[in-house]
Design a protein around this motif. Structure first.
Motif, PDB file in Angstrom:
ATOM      1  N   GLY A   1      21.809  14.891  43.736  1.00 38.93           N
ATOM      2  CA  GLY A   1      22.870  14.026  44.031  1.00 38.93           C
ATOM      3  C   GLY A   1      24.185  14.919  44.243  1.00 38.93           C
ATOM      4  O   GLY A   1      25.279  14.114  44.201  1.00 38.93           O
TER       5      GLY A   1
ATOM      6  N   LYS B   1      22.690  12.653  50.270  1.00 35.68           N
ATOM      7  CA  LYS B   1      22.527  12.098  49.009  1.00 35.68           C
ATOM      8  C   LYS B   1      21.020  11.239  48.643  1.00 35.68           C
ATOM      9  O   LYS B   1      20.905  10.976  47.417  1.00 35.68           O
ATOM     10  CB  LYS B   1      23.499  11.519  48.171  1.00 35.68           C
ATOM     11  CG  LYS B   1      24.608  12.209  47.834  1.00 35.68           C
ATOM     12  CD  LYS B   1      25.669  11.530  47.275  1.00 35.68           C
ATOM     13  CE  LYS B   1      26.953  12.468  46.581  1.00 35.68           C
ATOM     14  NZ  LYS B   1      28.051  11.866  46.100  1.00 35.68           N
TER      15      LYS B   1
ATOM     16  N   TYR C   1      17.467  10.755  47.342  1.00 38.54           N
ATOM     17  CA  TYR C   1      16.527  11.450  46.542  1.00 38.54           C
ATOM     18  C   TYR C   1      15.096  11.301  46.982  1.00 38.54           C
ATOM     19  O   TYR C   1      14.870  10.186  47.479  1.00 38.54           O
ATOM     20  CB  TYR C   1      16.812  11.165  45.008  1.00 38.54           C
ATOM     21  CG  TYR C   1      15.704  11.540  44.105  1.00 38.54           C
ATOM     22  CD1 TYR C   1      15.990  12.593  43.359  1.00 38.54           C
ATOM     23  CD2 TYR C   1      14.467  11.045  43.849  1.00 38.54           C
ATOM     24  CE1 TYR C   1      15.105  13.354  42.537  1.00 38.54           C
ATOM     25  CE2 TYR C   1      13.337  11.655  42.884  1.00 38.54           C
ATOM     26  CZ  TYR C   1      13.932  12.769  42.359  1.00 38.54           C
ATOM     27  OH  TYR C   1      13.240  13.562  41.417  1.00 38.54           O
TER      28      TYR C   1
ATOM     29  N   ILE D   1      21.477  13.648  39.259  1.00 37.95           N
ATOM     30  CA  ILE D   1      21.223  12.335  39.518  1.00 37.95           C
ATOM     31  C   ILE D   1      20.064  12.105  40.457  1.00 37.95           C
ATOM     32  O   ILE D   1      20.077  12.522  41.506  1.00 37.95           O
ATOM     33  CB  ILE D   1      22.262  11.331  40.124  1.00 37.95           C
ATOM     34  CG1 ILE D   1      23.712  11.416  39.224  1.00 37.95           C
ATOM     35  CG2 ILE D   1      21.899   9.880  40.466  1.00 37.95           C
ATOM     36  CD1 ILE D   1      24.724  10.784  39.732  1.00 37.95           C
TER      37      ILE D   1
END
Lengths: 801, 222
Positions: free
Chosen positions: B164, B156, B158, B80
């Motif tokens: 992710g 987490k 990005y 993700i």
């Protein structure tokens, strides 16, 4: 099809003959159309005459064999045929222009050009660099993912086909605008966004799975690419020169290795040699092959072992035309004939007819020629890799092609006939078309303009796509497509292929389709200049070129005329630069219901750098350094991003002035070798403004430029100076300590110190009247530049327990 | 048993057409299960890089809370944001002393390595997540975690955490510390000229951070 022309030998047999001998002209054309042979009347009549002389009917397989071999895709009729243009007759575009450059320069470092599956140049004493770039436009238009993936697979096999170990891939793509209005999309044309997603996914799937880094490329957008997607796939390989074997002889065994043969990829080449229509989807779907990179990875390993143990006498890949091309061309090259038993070919579907077996373009297959005494050892290598390898026939001294299916002879043709198709005769015209320069009021400040141009699709960062390609696998990519912390756009990629040598390979490209809308001669010239200056900018030299043409239907005279002009430029400019062409490919007939493709020439450049430690990247390194420009700026905004942002095309397309250009190129190389350059970026689309802005925000420092200091030819406007796309120019960052040395070295070159690197993180430009015309924070400029294609970022912040 | 280390490198085994690494894991267990079990029992070292890490998890060798598990206890699943991602990231060495591949690398040291994968998000079954994370910490099985260049954990975010991954996990070891899997590629960060920014700092250091991991395990053998 009037069935009375088909003659079935036996009831329920898959073998039939065609009554060609008595067919009328009208019937000949009908036969060609109905069987998708893609042959014109002149060619059909040549075929008819041959069989009249033989006093027999051709089998259907024989007709297919001829059609495949004579197709535009396999034989390059247009490039090899005669063309009449403005009272001049050109015997062959290839020999008159492209390969003539190489012949005239005749460099001693070219090992094999325009001969094998890929061109080969020297890397060092032991190794050669093999290079090839393929077009895969037609299949990608019908099935974007599969078309692009098999394009990559195919070009990798081309490189394997000269015994080279593939070390890097490149890809240059062209799409319609991603926001194209769905309501205007004609039936049978896929939406650019769908094509874009599919093609880029296909490229990453194949290269990544095979473990070959995709290191260089470009993505262009143009209205005309909506119906005619452009997919250029390139591959470079390393070949130990002592293992480059070409000595096949009669009685050597024809070994088919790799994937099984199926119904995928039937009529790929005849399909690629016609226009796309609404029905292409239905008719041509089987023409697109299915990709299996893991199979190719195994084939590759086995082939490299066969090469290293010197077990084979020749090799070629199975691409367009399948077995028919591979066997025919191999036999022809070694002045042999061939006997092949088609029932021995391993099949995906048992019910394939002999003609389907012979022309199927199923992927991941290669053809090896093996002296009988080495057959057993070769088969062992393939069985170790769990890859099929089947002896399907042998070369013979008699110059015939004999195909057998079970007990029946299904084809028996003279080699000399198959390989001497009637030369195509085409007419072309070249008319100077009228263009005008727009009348634009000069904006007082250009902040808006630079933001808009940085976010234009052709300029904006393609990071979101580049990161889906593995550009580092194998661990040899020393200059990456994206530079450093801010992912700056490097001008070229550098590969260090050998553990024990500092020597590197430099890969770059150039493509300027917008200029081609005005004049294809200068479009081609500019593409060559761009490919070379990108290579030079990072430290490359001794450059070899590859040409890939994507054009519209060459039967249309004006289109062919523009192709001739582009070829002329290839000759003139490449000869002046002493950069030989080593390989190329053309894709014609790129026409869709939306019209013809914009003439698009891709030039790929392969250079070397003696010591990769000298490599120069494009991002600004240190405040307090100075910024120089090399090269002169002309009023050349025709086809520029600036005009395009204002809705104009213009007239003054950038020209190439070889003498000046060579001076600039040599100066950059010398300065890099003398460690005088901290960073270097070529000036191309978007002009000085874009180039300088990219250097600034990629390095995280500001740049201040004074437009009064830019050497130019009678330019009195800030916007022209900043956005003109004149060729052969570079921006370089220089340490103050190097100033004297550099300026001495640059003597005789047009250059000027034009500004400085600043702590203040702004890009600012002083105009001709002393007033500031651009003053922007670099992070805002970068935001516009990355915003266009940025991958959707979701923040998944969760609380830690 | 002629070898001291088994390395499963990266590289799309069987195309990752099913779950990444699962086919190679099944093939290894069908053909070499006894040898691998003996290898592990003898406390010899196993390293899985990228696809190799996925194989070790599918095999049940990692996390291996109670030795080799019959079914995978965790997974490395789709990133993700979704899709393949090739980039240089920072990770922090957070193993206290157990992992044989990192025990000479200072706790908290920041390493710069590249990743290149589309399935690197480390995940436990939702219902056991909290308990299993706890177990990883308890047994000192977490080795590498995604962080920014200053060492601040990604939490987490990005692209600091590029996939992710749960707890920003980039690499873990088994309870005994002899089996180690990581998503980043140390072998692509071995020499200075493989680094992404070497053209900026021409005062070139001899090697990249990836070398530390290989050096570490070899030092442990001698």
């Amino acid at each position: 099809m009037s069935s009375n022309l088909i003659i079935q030998n036996k009831p329920n047999s898959k073998l039939y003959e065609i009554d060609l001998v008595k067919a009328s002209n009208k019937e000949l054309v009908k036969i060609s159309t109905n069987f998708s042979l893609g042959l014109n009347l002149r060619e059909m009549k040549t075929v008819q005459k041959y069989f009249q002389k033989q006093q027999r009917y051709p089998t259907y397989l024989e007709l297919e064999t001829i059609a495949q071999t004579w197709s535009e895709h396999c034989f390059h009729k247009t490039f090899k045929g005669t063309i009449k243009i403005n009272n001049k007759e050109i015997k062959s575009l290839l020999k008159t222009y492209i390969s003539k450059v190489t012949k005239e320069i005749n460099p001693d470092w070219c090992v094999s050009v325009f001969e094998d599956n890929a061109g080969i140049v020297n890397f060092n004493k032991e190794y050669g660099i093999a290079a090839k770039v393929e077009t895969h436009n037609h299949p990608s238009a019908v099935e974007p993912f599969g078309g692009a993936a098999t394009g990559v697979g195919g070009v990798i096999r081309d490189v394997l086909g000269v015994w080279a170990d593939p070390i890097a891939c490149t890809d240059v793509l062209g799409f319609g605008p991603l926001n194209f209005d769905y309501r205007k999309l004609p039936l049978g044309v896929k939406h650019p966004k769908y094509v874009y997603m599919g093609v880029t996914a296909g490229i990453s799937a194949y290269g990544n799975n095979m473990g070959i880094p995709t290191v260089n490329g470009a993505i262009y957008f143009d209205e005309s690419y909506t119906g005619n997607v452009i997919v250029y796939c390139g591959c470079l390989g390393l070949v130990p020169l002592s293992k480059f074997r070409k000595n096949a002889k009669p009685n050597d065994i024809i070994l088919l290795v790799g994937g099984k043969t199926g119904r995928d990829g039937i009529h790929g080449v005849t399909f690629a040699s016609t226009e796309l229509t609404e029905e292409s989807e239905v008719i041509s779907r089987p023409a697109v092959q299915i990709a299996d990179p893991i199979q190719e990875e195994k084939v590759k390993r086995a082939i490299i072992e066969v090469r290293d143990r010197e077990l084979a006498s020749a090799i070629t890949d199975l691409g367009g035309g399948g077995l028919s091309s591979a066997i025919g061309e191999t036999a022809e090259r070694y002045n042999c004939g061939a006997v092949v038993e088609l029932q021995k070919v391993p099949l995906k579907n048992k019910d394939l007819a002999p003609w389907e077996i012979y022309i199927s373009e199923s992927q991941e297959r290669m053809l090896l020629i093996i002296p009988p005494e080495n057959l057993e050892k070769t088969l062992e290598i393939f069985s170790k890799e769990d890859v099929d390898a089947t002896a399907i026939g042998k070369l013979i001294s008699k110059r015939i092609l004999k195909l057998i299916f079970g007990t029946e002879v299904v084809a028996n043709l003279d080699m000399s006939f198959i390989f001497s198709p009637p030369l195509s005769q085409k007419k072309a015209i070249h008319k100077k078309r009228k263009f005008i320069e727009p009348i634009l009021k000069e904006p007082e400040n250009l902040n808006e303009e630079i933001m808009q141009i940085l976010s234009a699709p052709n300029i904006a960062s393609k990071e979101s796509i580049i990161r889906t390609y593995d550009h580092e696998v194998k661990g040899n990519t020393t200059l990456k497509p994206l530079q450093g912390k801010y992912s700056g756009p490097n001008d070229a990629a550098v590969i260090k292929p050998l553990q024990k040598s500092w020597k590197g390979i430099v890969i770059s490209c150039g493509m300027n389709p917008k200029y081609g809308k005005i004049e294809t001669y200068w479009m081609a010239a500019s593409s060559i200049d761009e490919a070379i200056r990108n290579n030079i900018a990072v430290g490359g030299r001794r450059i070899a070129l590859l040409d890939n043409f994507t054009w519209g239907n060459p039967e249309k005279q004006e289109r062919l005329g523009s192709l001739v002009k582009a070829c002329e430029a290839c000759y003139d400019i490449a000869l002046a630069f002493k950069t030989p062409f080593i390989s190329g490919k053309d894709s014609l007939y790129n026409e869709s219901p939306l019209g013809s493709v914009t003439p698009t020439l891709l030039i790929s450049a392969v250079g070397i750098i003696p010591d990769i430690r000298k490599t120069v990247s494009m991002e600004i390194k240190n405040p307090q350094n100075m910024l120089y420009i090399i090269g002169k700026t002309y009023d050349e905004l025709g086809g520029s991003e600036y005009y395009s942002s204002k809705g104009f095309l213009g007239k003054n397309v950038p020209k190439v002035r070889p003498k000046q250009a060579i001076n600039n190129f040599n100066a950059i190389t010398k300065a890099i070798d003398s460690n005088l350059i901290e960073s270097c970026h070529d000036i191309s689309e978007g002009g000085i403004a874009v180039s300088a802005a990219e250097m600034a925000f990629s390095g995280g420092h500001g740049i201040k430029i004074d437009l009064l200091k830019i050497p130019n030819e009678r330019i009195d406007r800030n916007d022209t100076l900043l956005f003109s796309e004149s060729n052969s120019r570079f921006l370089i960052e220089v340490n103050k300590k190097s100033k004297n040395k550099l300026e001495k070295l640059l003597k005789g070159t047009v250059f000027s110190e034009i500004g400085e690197i600043t702590e203040k993180p702004n890009f600012s430009v002083n105009g001709l009247n002393g007033k500031t015309v651009i003053d922007m924070e670099i992070r805002n400029l970068r935001k516009s530049w990355i915003g266009t294609f940025n991958r959707e970022v979701k923040k998944n912040k969760t609380r830690r327990n | 048993m002629d070898f001291q280390i088994l390395v499963i490198p990266g590289g799309f085994s069987f195309g990752d057409y099913v779950r990444a690494g699962v086919i190679l894991a099944r093939l290894l267990s069908a053909k070499l299960d006894k040898e691998i079990r003996d290898f592990v029992e003898d406390n010899r070292a196993i390293l899985g890089i990228c696809n190799g890490f996925q194989v070790l998890v599918e095999y049940g060798l990692l996390p291996g809370f109670e030795g080799i598990s019959e079914y995978p206890e965790a997974t490395l699943t789709t990133n993700i944001p979704q899709g393949y991602n090739c980039r240089w990231i920072h990770i922090k060495q957070e193993n206290k002393n157990k992992c044989k591949f990192t025990n000479n690398i200072q706790f908290g040291k920041i390493l710069n390595l590249p990743i290149a994968h589309s399935e690197g998000r480390f995940l436990f079954p939702k219902e056991k997540e909290e308990q299993l994370i706890e177990k990883l910490y308890e047994n000192d099985m977490i080795v590498l975690r995604y962080c920014d260049e200053k060492g601040e954990l990604a939490e987490k975010e990005y692209p600091i955490n590029p996939n992710g991954s749960l707890e920003d996990i980039a690499g873990i070891c088994n309870k005994e510390g002899n089996i180690f899997g990581l998503m980043p590629h140390p072998e692509r960060a071995f020499y200075w000229w493989q680094k992404p920014n070497w053209t900026k700092n021409k005062q070139i250091s001899e090697y990249g951070d990836g070398k530390l991991i290989f050096e570490n395990i070899i030092d442990n053998l001698i």
